[in-house]
Design a protein around this motif. Structure first.
Motif, PDB file in Angstrom:
ATOM      1  N   HIS A 159       0.219  -4.219   4.085  1.00 58.18           N
ATOM      2  CA  HIS A 159       0.099  -4.956   2.825  1.00 58.18           C
ATOM      3  C   HIS A 159      -1.260  -5.641   2.692  1.00 58.18           C
ATOM      4  N   VAL A 181       0.316 -12.842  -1.067  1.00 55.18           N
ATOM      5  CA  VAL A 181       0.229 -11.623  -1.868  1.00 55.18           C
ATOM      6  C   VAL A 181       0.646 -11.829  -3.328  1.00 55.18           C
ATOM      7  N   TYR A 195       2.912  -0.831  -6.820  1.00 55.38           N
ATOM      8  CA  TYR A 195       2.810  -1.517  -5.534  1.00 55.38           C
ATOM      9  C   TYR A 195       3.898  -2.581  -5.386  1.00 55.38           C
ATOM     10  N   ILE A 199       6.517  -3.768  -2.323  1.00 56.83           N
ATOM     11  CA  ILE A 199       6.804  -5.127  -1.860  1.00 56.83           C
ATOM     12  C   ILE A 199       8.310  -5.375  -1.873  1.00 56.83           C
ATOM     13  N   SER A 202       9.931  -3.499   1.011  1.00 60.25           N
ATOM     14  CA  SER A 202       9.572  -4.169   2.257  1.00 60.25           C
ATOM     15  C   SER A 202      10.360  -5.460   2.422  1.00 60.25           C
TER      16      SER A 202
END
Length: 309
Positions: A159, A181, A195, A199, A202
């Motif tokens: 990341h 982030v 993206y 996230i 994850s």
């Protein structure tokens, strides 16, 4: 032609948790006290576990790891925030922001996984006590810790590298008090919706999965406890499980709230408030909830004072 992006040497500027004023100075002092108490609580716990042979068990080994992570976790954000506040400068270099993001993600992910392993330890101890020495051997404990650190480091590296190779716009104003982030994505000059799905995936693996394991483990523990004839044992187990689950819920729910929502629906003020809980409050509560209210730990503390006297 002039590009809208700046070079990677440009600093980021934090808008901060609070501005400058009488009330903000009070809040700063409160956070400094909170930081000191959290640091002392976790350091004390680590020393007690290391010095007292009675605490050289799998449960306390995992607790010492948790305290080490919490000590580093709160130290990743608060000292920099304090320096910025006292110097009236709220900047951080591009490299500094990248390092802070990487370290923060590593520690947060490791804590999330470790809390799940700790609940497994309690599950085995209560539901399968005869198999505990085998299922929670020293080798398995080290495997758990290594797995948590390695998985989190790989996730964090992916990341961090991806985010910091994205094109940032002219504005480098980060509406936060540290590099994270979700707070950096609004500064990117391209669509990050794809993206954000990464996230989300994850976060589900690193946060929701261990939290589900914790809830399932404590459900099994309470089922076994309710079958006990001892009312005192039931009360103690319920008190322990509920307090552990409360602190774990505080950590997982706040982090999930930040990392599972698209940045388009994020409120910077809300994000900063929520971040206070998982960056400062949980590292403060963990040593007290998990250990310092434990009779074995308090006994070790008394023995340490008697030995020193």
């Amino acid at each position: 032609m002039k590009t809208e992006n700046q070079t990677i040497e440009t600093d980021f500027i934090f808008l901060g948790l609070f501005q400058y004023g009488p009330m903000d100075s009070f809040l700063f002092v409160a956070i400094a006290i909170l930081f000191s108490v959290a640091l002392m609580g976790n350091i004390t716990l680590i020393l007690l576990i290391r010095l007292d042979p009675r605490l050289h068990t799998p449960m306390y080994f995992l607790l010492s790891q948790l305290s080490f992570i919490d000590m580093m976790y709160i130290s990743t954000t608060v000292p920099k925030m304090a320096v910025n506040f006292l110097s009236n400068s709220k900047t951080i270099t591009f490299l500094g922001c990248e390092i802070q993001t990487f370290v923060f993600l590593v520690l947060g992910g490791t804590e999330a996984l470790l809390l799940g392993f700790m609940s497994y330890d309690r599950y085995v101890a209560i539901c399968h006590p005869l198999r505990y020495p085998v299922l929670m051997s020293k080798r398995i404990c080290w495997f758990m810790v290594t797995c948590a650190w390695t998985s989190s480091s790989v996730n964090s590296l992916i990341h961090t590298v991806y985010v910091f190779q994205l094109p940032f716009c002219t504005s480098r104003l980060v509406n936060h008090f540290f590099c994270e982030v979700p707070s950096l994505l609004p500064l990117v000059c391209q669509d990050t919706s794809q993206y954000e799905h990464t996230i989300l995936l994850s976060s589900l693996i690193m946060l929701l999965l261990p939290f589900t394991a914790i809830v399932a483990s404590y459900a099994c523990v309470l089922t076994v406890v309710f079958q006990m004839s001892s009312g005192k044992g039931q009360t103690k187990a319920i008190s322990t499980c509920s307090s552990h689950l409360l602190v774990a819920s505080l950590f997982y729910m706040t982090t999930l709230s930040t990392y599972t929502r698209p940045h388009s629906v994020h409120s910077p003020e809300e994000d900063k408030t929520v971040a206070v809980f998982y960056t400062m409050i949980t590292p403060l509560l963990n040593p007290f909830i998990y250990s310092l209210r434990n009779k074995e730990v308090m006994g070790a503390l008394r023995r340490l004072f008697v030995w020193k006297m």
